[in-house]
Write an enzyme that holds these catalytic residues in place. Structure first.
Site, short mmCIF file in Angstrom:
data_model
loop_
_atom_site.label_atom_id
_atom_site.label_comp_id
_atom_site.label_asym_id
_atom_site.label_seq_id
_atom_site.Cartn_x
_atom_site.Cartn_y
_atom_site.Cartn_z
N GLU A 293 -16.20 -10.98 3.77
CA GLU A 293 -15.06 -10.72 2.88
C GLU A 293 -14.48 -12.03 2.35
O GLU A 293 -14.19 -12.17 1.16
CB GLU A 293 -13.99 -9.94 3.64
CG GLU A 293 -12.80 -9.54 2.78
CD GLU A 293 -11.68 -8.90 3.60
OE1 GLU A 293 -11.39 -9.37 4.71
OE2 GLU A 293 -11.10 -7.91 3.11
N LYS B 58 -15.42 -9.76 8.19
CA LYS B 58 -14.38 -10.60 7.59
C LYS B 58 -14.96 -11.92 7.07
O LYS B 58 -14.41 -12.54 6.17
CB LYS B 58 -13.28 -10.90 8.62
CG LYS B 58 -12.42 -9.71 8.96
CD LYS B 58 -11.37 -9.45 7.92
CE LYS B 58 -10.63 -8.14 8.19
NZ LYS B 58 -9.88 -7.68 7.00
N CYS C 181 -8.37 -2.04 4.33
CA CYS C 181 -8.24 -3.19 5.24
C CYS C 181 -9.56 -3.59 5.86
O CYS C 181 -9.70 -4.71 6.33
CB CYS C 181 -7.30 -2.87 6.39
SG CYS C 181 -5.79 -2.11 5.88
N GLU D 190 -14.20 -12.71 -5.45
CA GLU D 190 -12.85 -12.31 -5.90
C GLU D 190 -11.76 -12.98 -5.07
O GLU D 190 -10.60 -12.99 -5.47
CB GLU D 190 -12.64 -10.80 -5.77
CG GLU D 190 -13.68 -9.89 -6.36
CD GLU D 190 -14.80 -9.57 -5.39
OE1 GLU D 190 -15.80 -10.31 -5.44
OE2 GLU D 190 -14.69 -8.64 -4.60
N GLU E 240 0.83 -1.21 0.00
CA GLU E 240 0.00 0.00 0.00
C GLU E 240 0.87 1.26 0.00
O GLU E 240 0.54 2.26 -0.65
CB GLU E 240 -0.92 -0.03 1.23
CG GLU E 240 -2.13 0.88 1.11
CD GLU E 240 -3.21 0.53 2.14
OE1 GLU E 240 -3.73 -0.60 2.10
OE2 GLU E 240 -3.52 1.37 2.98
N CYS F 176 -10.27 -1.84 14.72
CA CYS F 176 -10.57 -3.28 14.88
C CYS F 176 -10.72 -3.68 16.34
O CYS F 176 -11.44 -4.62 16.66
CB CYS F 176 -9.47 -4.11 14.25
SG CYS F 176 -9.20 -3.72 12.52
N GLU G 138 2.04 1.71 -3.41
CA GLU G 138 0.92 2.19 -4.23
C GLU G 138 0.70 3.69 -4.02
O GLU G 138 0.51 4.43 -4.99
CB GLU G 138 -0.35 1.40 -3.86
CG GLU G 138 -1.54 1.71 -4.75
CD GLU G 138 -2.83 1.01 -4.29
OE1 GLU G 138 -2.79 0.25 -3.30
OE2 GLU G 138 -3.86 1.23 -4.95
N SER H 67 -7.37 1.86 -2.14
CA SER H 67 -6.18 1.07 -2.43
C SER H 67 -6.64 -0.28 -2.99
O SER H 67 -7.64 -0.83 -2.53
CB SER H 67 -5.39 0.86 -1.13
OG SER H 67 -4.51 -0.23 -1.29
#
Lengths: 595, 387
Positions: free
Chosen positions: A371, A368, A309, A376, A282, A525, A285, A329
């Protein structure tokens, strides 16, 4: 704020003006039961469990909603109060599917606790449940919503609106038919829900719970043909102890690793490793985007760049600000980077057929789970992360194993993919990704450490919902001359309500930044939807202190200094943003509907 | 037997052509004088709760705020009440004038009429009349505008704080009190909210002076009141009567000769049985009412009356607070179970205790008043509940 004095059950107590009777009683050491009340939320006063007698008032008053006035006299223990409380508990139970042994929250339910405290035996009123036709929404990979367990306290509705600005949950119908529902009563997976699980964390009963995968994980563990790998997120280690007998803010990293070994995982690895890797990807990037903007004057480069994230945040932006998807990102979250590498790099190094690897992650998060289920997230050729368990589910597994967690010895993570730095640990707190990225990016560009005492970039830390910080880049290394004199502007937001405000500021042109960190959950988190219950401001603060403490105690505190990171680039990935990285560590996003 | 017949009064529905003169006269007077008249008159809210109108206005006037509001509660949803509709149809300018006078005293620039959803057919007419009224205000150089807001059919939105929520575009759920509307009402600003009829009386007190008003009624219930009379009566309709009357006299005038009970104040009011007619006074010292007077003769089953009320409440509770949401269901299912013999008659006593809890544990007036009809009907007509 001036002091006032009130009398509760004959006890005089001095309190700040503006405090409620409930808060005053707490200070006086008198416990008033409550259900709809939650420290993080605005007062609702709808469950009526916290009723008290106020001298001079005709009716009982809800102590959570009644501001204390000087000279008030309150009784919490009169005949009327006792009868009203018992009636309210009985009424709630009469509408409630009280089949407790079949409930996921059995033993952890606030209504069950009250029923036991007030000795509800033979039911006083008629059972209304058979006529109710309650529905259960099991179709979401992260959250199960069971209306038959709902007591309509609206904590979830207020959480979704006040803390998250999402309002996926709302109240529908009135009277006997009143219920907590969604837009057009769609299933949760069809609406704007981000799976953040903040509602799950606040639900007093079993109406909103995480979808559990404990049994699937046990099955994998007992399957001799499977190699079961587990990764643990940064915020789990500072909260797990709360479920197992420790107070808030106790770091239990070593004990957790030992417990995971005892449970039978084949390899105990650390999401912190891929947190470090995220910083490499990141950070690179970000620097590339800055170069394209400053040197190439490329009009198509999207700035500010947003962190990616937090899967709750990702789904939120996909629904709410889809025009900004290019600003995200492209880095996968550390969990998903880890999953993709476990079934490729790790499998190769350990010479295991990836088809036989089961990859489990322990997360402070319910999103999560969603996710890991995204289509993907199969770049290894398999489902990169097979099962996601919350901090709470891990605690349940530890209890099921019969381990005495309090006296457990410490162990270290296995290798490879088990080493990490302090920069990765602080991912668990709001501002942590920003701080970790700055520690590395600044050093790449200038060859020097960030100009903050002991690497602690305090301006990005804290509990304010939105924070800004800027660093002036000076005396760059020759390759980064284009950044000379640039003031790198950053912002941090946590809790989606704050994220929405920040996005609106950016959208209105009122603010411009280079790099923005957003975490879906209040506190980051460490305050995730999968963390121990209760979570509140005080507990979040203690967990944050533990996280920064862990950072300070790590021998390495900058992601690029992690030796395993150097090795993985040498042996496998090549370079940050290289071909292999793109294949395994980066992703794309999709626009979703706004309801 | 009391020989006195009921006194019919004619204040509310007198012609309103001179409303602009009343306004002109009133606007010239100092606020404190007008307020003193309203206080002195003893006028209390005609929606049912009976809060002294002058005090409400005074508390709001005392608040410091740029934005204050005057709201006319025309959500008239209480079963058996239909007088506000008639007032708004027949003498709308009196209602508007009452709002304007209130606005002058409290310092409000905007007023709203919250009209019951079912009265939508009145909308166009009222809006037209408001245009004319605004021109009158402009001529009098008084800066105040009244807007019309439509309800959507929920009974709970007649509760003042739920009404504010509804007007703000939210779900109609009552708020916690305090703060009261006089401090934090519509949009969180100091707000006077009055029933349609109250506003007309306020205007008429400014017209005729407090003395004439005070002469009517009793010590605790000054003045007259518009009643909606329905049920087993040969002369159902809308009547303006002096407050403080004995129910016995009322039944003599309106009953069909076989009246066994009168439900005073609608579903949320009290049921008075024949044996108590002679010692029941209609007013704040006795049984108060927002206007509904429903007569039942001996052909009626009081079980069915109560069942009907409870079905209404079970549906019209907003559902947010436990005692009201679940309590209403339990009371309804409870009397049904007793009737069917699934619960013994002693279960009625348990339900009476529950209804009593609802009275002092519910969040708003809806849940607090369900027990009124329940306890009064079950206590007075217990056999009808069982057999």
């Amino acid at each position: 704020m001036s002091k006032i004095s009130i009398k509760i059950d004959g006890i005089s107590i001095d309190i700040e003006e503006g405090q409620t009777i409930l808060e005053a009683a707490k200070l006086a050491g008198i416990k008033i039961p409550s259900l709809c009340y939650h420290e993080d939320l605005r007062v609702a006063g709808n469950c009526r469990v916290c009723l008290v007698e106020l001298k001079g008032a005709r009716n009982l008053v809800a102590s959570c909603a009644m501001p204390a006035n000087d000279g008030m006299e309150v009784s919490t223990n009169t005949h009327r109060v006792r009868e009203a409380r018992k009636h309210v508990i009985e009424l709630l139970l009469s509408e409630h599917n009280a089949d407790c042994t079949k409930c996921y929250k059995n033993g952890k339910c606030e209504l069950q606790n009250l029923a036991s405290e007030y000795i509800v035996g033979e039911h006083m009123f008629l059972d209304l449940v058979p006529d109710k036709h309650y529905s259960i929404d099991r179709y979401n990979p992260a959250i199960v919503k069971d209306d038959s367990r709902c007591i309509r306290c609206q904590r979830c509705v207020r959480t979704c609106e006040q803390l998250q600005s999402v309002s996926a949950l709302g109240v529908a119908y009135k009277g006997a038919a009143m219920k907590v529902s969604t837009f057009y009563e769609n299933e949760l997976f069809e609406v704007v829900c981000t799976n953040c699980g903040q509602c799950v964390n606040r639900c007093p009963t079993g109406a909103l719970v995480e979808k559990t995968y404990i049994d699937e994980v046990w099955d994998a563990l007992y399957d001799p043909n499977k190699h079961v790998v587990v990764q643990t997120a940064p915020a789990v280690r500072v909260a797990l102890g709360e479920e197992l007998g420790f107070g808030p803010g106790q770091r239990v990293t070593g004990k957790m690793v030992t417990a995971l070994k005892r449970i039978g995982f084949d390899s105990i690895l650390d999401t912190d490793f891929t947190a470090d890797l995220t910083i490499m990807e990141e950070g690179t990037e970000l620097l590339r985007r800055l170069k394209r903007a400053i040197v190439d004057k490329d009009p198509n480069v999207s700035l500010p760049m947003f962190t990616s994230c937090s899967p709750g945040w990702i789904k939120f932006i996909e629904h709410t600000f889809p025009e900004y998807l290019d600003n995200l990102s492209t880095c996968k979250s550390p969990q998903q980077m880890f999953g993709a590498l476990v079934k490729t790099y790790y499998a190769q190094k350990r010479n295991i057929d990836p088809a036989n690897i089961v990859s489990v992650s322990i997360m402070p998060c319910t999103a999560k789970k969603f996710e890991a289920d995204r289509p993907e997230m199969r770049s290894s050729g398999y489902k990169d992360v097979d099962y996601v368990l919350t901090t709470r589910e891990l605690a349940t597994m530890i209890k099921q194993t019969g381990i005495d967690f309090l006296t457990l010895a410490d162990s270290s993570y296995d290798s490879i993919m088990g080493k990490s730095t302090g920069a990765a640990v602080i991912f668990g707190a709001t501002g942590g990704v920003m701080e970790a990225a700055l520690r590395t990016a600044y050093e790449i560009v200038t060859g020097r450490e960030v100009p903050f005492d002991a690497l602690n970039i305090t301006p990005v830390r804290g509990i304010e919902g939105m924070r800004e910080a800027s660093i002036k880049i000076e005396n760059t290394l020759p390759a980064w001359g284009f950044l000379e004199g640039v003031e790198l502007k950053t912002a941090v937001a946590h809790g989606l309500a704050n994220a929405k405000l920040l996005m609106e500021n950016i959208h209105a042109g009122a603010k411009s930044y280079h790099f923005v960190e957003i975490m879906a959950c209040p506190g980051g988190c460490l305050g995730g939807g999968g963390q121990p219950i209760p979570t509140n401001a005080d507990i979040r603060k203690k967990r944050a202190e533990a996280i920064y403490d862990e950072d300070m105690n790590m021998p390495l505190r900058k992601s690029h200094e992690n030796p395993e990171i150097s090795i993985i680039y040498e042996e496998f990935l090549g370079e940050p943003l290289g071909t292999k990285s793109h294949e395994l560590l980066h992703t794309h996003y999709k626009e979703r509907l706004r309801y | 037997m009391n020989e006195k017949t009921l006194k019919r009064v004619d204040i509310i529905f007198t012609p309103e052509k001179n409303y602009n003169e009343v306004l002109e006269r009133t606007f010239r007077r100092p606020n404190s004088d007008i307020l003193n008249d309203i206080l002195d008159s003893g006028l209390r809210g005609r929606g049912g709760a009976g809060f002294p109108t002058g005090m409400k206005w005074k508390y709001t006037a005392d608040q410091e705020s740029e934005n204050k509001y005057v709201i006319c509660n025309a959500d008239e949803g209480e079963p058996g009440t239909f007088k506000d509709r008639q007032i708004l149809t027949q003498v709308p300018y009196k209602v508007f004038s009452g709002m304007a006078i209130c606005a002058k005293i409290v310092g409000a620039k905007e007023g709203y009429i919250y009209l019951r959803g079912e009265y939508k057919y009145l909308q166009a007419e009222i809006e037209e009349e408001l245009n004319i009224f605004h021109q009158t205000l402009d001529k009098l150089k008084f800066h105040f505008r009244i807007y019309l807001r439509m309800g959507s059919g929920a009974y709970i939105c007649g509760e003042e704080s739920a009404l504010f929520e509804s007007m703000e575009g939210k779900r109609g759920e009552p708020r916690n009190k305090p703060p009261y509307p006089t401090v934090s009402g519509f949009r969180g600003q100091p707000t006077v909210i009055n029933n349609v009829e109250t506003l007309v009386y306020a205007m008429m007190i400014c017209d005729m002076g407090p003395e004439q008003f005070k002469e009517l009624g009793s010590k605790d219930s000054r003045g007259s009141k518009v009643f909606s009379v329905s049920g087993d009566t040969p002369i159902a309709g809308i009547y303006e009567l002096e407050l403080g009357m004995h129910l016995e006299n009322f039944v003599e005038d309106f009953g069909d000769g076989d009246t066994k009970a009168v439900q005073v104040g609608g579903a949320s009011g009290f049921c008075v049985p024949r044996k108590k007619f002679s010692d029941t006074i209609i007013g704040f010292e006795g049984v108060p009412t927002g206007g509904s007077m429903k007569l039942f003769n001996s052909s009626r089953s009081m079980y069915h009356v109560l069942q009907n009320y409870l079905e209404f409440f079970e549906e019209e509770s907003c559902g947010q607070c436990t005692p009201c949401r679940v309590g209403c269901q339990q009371l309804l299912k409870g009397i049904e179970a007793v009737k069917k013999g699934k619960k013994n008659s002693a279960y009625l006593d348990r339900l009476i205790r529950l209804a009593t809890t609802m009275k002092y544990a519910s969040k708003c007036g809806l849940g607090q008043s369900v027990g009124n009809s329940f306890v009064s009907i079950v206590t007075n007509f217990r056999e009808e509940m069982i057999y």
